[in-house]
Design a protein around this motif. Structure first.
Motif, PDB file in Angstrom:
ATOM      1  N   THR A  21       0.827  -1.189  -0.113  1.00 54.28           N
ATOM      2  CA  THR A  21      -0.126  -0.002   0.077  1.00 54.28           C
ATOM      3  C   THR A  21       0.874   1.290  -0.053  1.00 54.28           C
ATOM      4  O   THR A  21       2.009   1.291   0.403  1.00 54.28           O
ATOM      5  CB  THR A  21      -0.680   0.059   1.398  1.00 54.28           C
ATOM      6  OG1 THR A  21      -0.163  -0.033   2.435  1.00 54.28           O
ATOM      7  CG2 THR A  21      -1.877  -1.077   1.110  1.00 54.28           C
ATOM      8  N   SER A  42      -9.185  -4.917   6.512  1.00 51.67           N
ATOM      9  CA  SER A  42     -10.387  -4.060   7.452  1.00 51.67           C
ATOM     10  C   SER A  42     -11.299  -5.135   7.830  1.00 51.67           C
ATOM     11  O   SER A  42     -11.173  -6.391   7.715  1.00 51.67           O
ATOM     12  CB  SER A  42     -11.202  -3.096   6.229  1.00 51.67           C
ATOM     13  OG  SER A  42     -11.705  -4.258   5.237  1.00 51.67           O
ATOM     14  N   SER A  46     -13.313  -6.332   3.071  1.00 51.86           N
ATOM     15  CA  SER A  46     -13.068  -5.966   1.804  1.00 51.86           C
ATOM     16  C   SER A  46     -11.786  -5.143   1.158  1.00 51.86           C
ATOM     17  O   SER A  46     -11.826  -4.678   0.209  1.00 51.86           O
ATOM     18  CB  SER A  46     -14.372  -4.902   1.522  1.00 51.86           C
ATOM     19  OG  SER A  46     -14.183  -3.769   2.449  1.00 51.86           O
ATOM     20  N   ARG A  47     -10.967  -4.635   1.922  1.00 56.03           N
ATOM     21  CA  ARG A  47      -9.903  -3.810   1.891  1.00 56.03           C
ATOM     22  C   ARG A  47      -8.724  -4.142   2.574  1.00 56.03           C
ATOM     23  O   ARG A  47      -8.737  -4.499   3.649  1.00 56.03           O
ATOM     24  CB  ARG A  47     -10.487  -2.555   2.114  1.00 56.03           C
ATOM     25  CG  ARG A  47      -9.540  -1.170   1.656  1.00 56.03           C
ATOM     26  CD  ARG A  47      -9.938   0.125   2.013  1.00 56.03           C
ATOM     27  NE  ARG A  47     -10.399   0.408   3.085  1.00 56.03           N
ATOM     28  CZ  ARG A  47      -9.880   1.066   3.819  1.00 56.03           C
ATOM     29  NH1 ARG A  47      -8.697   1.428   3.724  1.00 56.03           N
ATOM     30  NH2 ARG A  47     -10.317   1.421   5.249  1.00 56.03           N
ATOM     31  N   GLU A  49      -5.725  -2.370   4.250  1.00 53.70           N
ATOM     32  CA  GLU A  49      -5.535  -1.367   4.677  1.00 53.70           C
ATOM     33  C   GLU A  49      -4.236  -0.800   4.650  1.00 53.70           C
ATOM     34  O   GLU A  49      -3.648   0.142   4.489  1.00 53.70           O
ATOM     35  CB  GLU A  49      -6.039  -1.175   5.960  1.00 53.70           C
ATOM     36  CG  GLU A  49      -7.749  -1.302   6.323  1.00 53.70           C
ATOM     37  CD  GLU A  49      -8.160  -0.805   7.656  1.00 53.70           C
ATOM     38  OE1 GLU A  49      -7.332  -0.674   8.582  1.00 53.70           O
ATOM     39  OE2 GLU A  49      -9.233  -0.806   7.826  1.00 53.70           O
ATOM     40  N   ALA A 425     -11.380  -8.470  -0.333  1.00 54.53           N
ATOM     41  CA  ALA A 425     -10.293  -7.685  -0.923  1.00 54.53           C
ATOM     42  C   ALA A 425      -9.733  -8.107  -2.106  1.00 54.53           C
ATOM     43  O   ALA A 425      -9.084  -7.635  -3.088  1.00 54.53           O
ATOM     44  CB  ALA A 425      -9.248  -7.401   0.155  1.00 54.53           C
TER      45      ALA A 425
END
Length: 443
Positions: A21, A42, A46-47, A49, A425
């Motif tokens: 990231t 998360s 879904s993500r 981070e 994700a």
């Protein structure tokens, strides 16, 4: 677990295109066969981070242990053959130990900010390979454990419970201060076996601050203490549990665990409020384990899983529960929830591995190996058991619990039909073998 239900995970990657990231500490693959990889997912899955590589010019192993400090930093440990890790100016060991690389390699311990952007400090362990994980005490001092080989320069501290490596290699416990600048104590533990390295594979803290280490032994003269639950080695491979004082100078007890087969424990261990210890593993002859009680059907395969509870004094076992199918079980865990339920994970090759009514996945997925989750009550009886996996090979490597009873499973898979959920994700496999994270919610 992180605040808000976010999940911190660590693994090993051979991929040069793993999804880091923006602003991450190390966005590119470091080189060599593999890097350590750390990420934060998360709460809804879904993500990603935050995610970062960590590695140098050699091989890095998966994170053998991670913990979150009082200010939200993350401390992690693993093994490495890299000579160029980013150690800090005042760190405990700035340079990789001088034994030949890549054998036996070295360990490392590093502390990074909670957003995975800034390295606070990083140190080599000086020849100790930290396979036993990592825990923090109440002052954020760092404890790691593993194996230290004779050819290394692992340095014990004056007054430690055992200052000399006796065999081919011994288990070790290393306690670093919170700044990573010095060893508060370093001790080894083991017998004189010349062809096998004893190793510590789990760590825990007793209520009074004593340190508990779980490990694997093959020495006939392992240094057990008077009154130990098992004082002499009953088989070719045994487990051991040792309890030492917070300063590493006094051994409270050391006991073996096993029967006449191979009885290796898996990491980590769990300590209970009364000072007793839980650990799990696999046995080639579980009927010969001390006080073994089969608590699930099947069994009789190459290896069966077991869950053992050792009393606080190290003098006896409150229970030893055996479970498994007609294949082979590789068992890891346990973790314990607020109600005393015990969660154990691993993998099985048995299509008849015993599952319970209402299991998430009642049938073997295929591919030769599925993950499993087994939940026990506080007395060692099975409450829940399920397969987890697709049509390929699947292995669960860890389990964690959330504040509302959520169960998080992490592992790896090569199943093309692994049961991912919509909006995850990453919904498709990226390579031959991918990691996974599963969140289960109680109902």
């Amino acid at each position: 677990m992180l605040p808000g239900g976010r999940l911190l995970f660590g693994t090993r990657t051979t991929s040069s295109d793993a999804p880091t990231t923006s602003g991450a500490y190390q966005r590119s693959f470091g080189g060599g066969p593999s890097d350590t990889f750390i990420g934060i997912v998360s709460a809804d899955g879904s993500r990603l981070e935050a995610a970062t590589y960590f590695g140098g010019n050699g091989l890095e192993r998966p994170t053998y242990g991670m913990a979150v400090t009082s200010n939200g930093d993350i401390v992690f440990t693993s093994g490495t053959t890299s000579s160029n890790l980013p150690t800090t100016a005042s760190s405990y060991r700035r340079n990789v130990h001088p034994a030949p690389i890549p054998s036996p390699g070295d360990g490392y311990v590093c502390r990074i900010s909670g957003d995975l952007r800034t390295m606070r400090w990083c140190t080599y362990t000086g020849g100790g390979w930290p396979r036993g994980g990592l825990i923090l005490d109440g002052q954020d001092n760092v404890l790691v454990a593993g194996d230290a080989k004779q050819v290394s320069v692992f340095a014990t501290t004056p007054g430690a419970t055992q200052t000399q490596i006796r065999g081919e290699g011994d288990g070790f416990i290393l306690k670093l201060n919170a700044a990573g600048t010095q060893a508060l104590f370093a001790t080894v533990i083991g017998g004189s076996e010349a062809t096998f390295t004893e190793l510590a594979i789990g760590l825990g803290l007793a209520p009074n601050g004593d340190v508990l280490a779980l490990g694997v032994n093959r020495s006939q003269d392992f240094p057990t203490t008077a009154g130990a639950a098992i004082a002499t080695s009953p088989g070719p491979t045994d487990g051991f549990v040792a309890r030492v004082s917070p300063d590493g100078t006094t051994i409270r007890f050391a006991t073996l665990f096993g029967g006449n087969g191979n009885d290796a424990p898996g990491h980590p261990l769990a300590t209970l409020p009364d000072g007793s210890t839980l650990f799990a593993g696999s046995s080639t002859n579980p009927s010969n384990l001390p006080g073994a009680v089969r608590v699930a059907g099947g069994g009789g395969g190459q290896n069966d899983g077991y869950l053992a509870k050792l009393n606080a004094a190290g003098t006896g076992f409150d229970f030893v529960s055996v479970f498994g199918g007609s294949g082979s079980e590789h068992t890891l865990g346990p973790v314990v929830d607020a109600a005393g339920r015990i969660y154990v994970v691993g993998s099985t090759t048995a299509g008849d591995f015993p599952v319970t009514s209402g299991a998430l996945q009642p049938n073997f997925g295929g591919g030769g190996e599925d993950g499993f989750l087994v939940v026990f009550d506080p007395t060692g009886q099975v409450l829940y058991s399920s397969f987890v996996g697709g049509s390929g090979a699947d292995l669960i490597r860890g389990v964690a619990l959330g504040p509302a009873g959520e169960v998080y499973l992490v592992g790896h898979t090569d199943s093309p039909n692994f049961p991912v959920t919509p909006g995850a994700a990453q919904t498709q496999r990226g390579g031959a073998l991918d990691g996974f994270v599963i969140k289960l919610v109680p109902r």
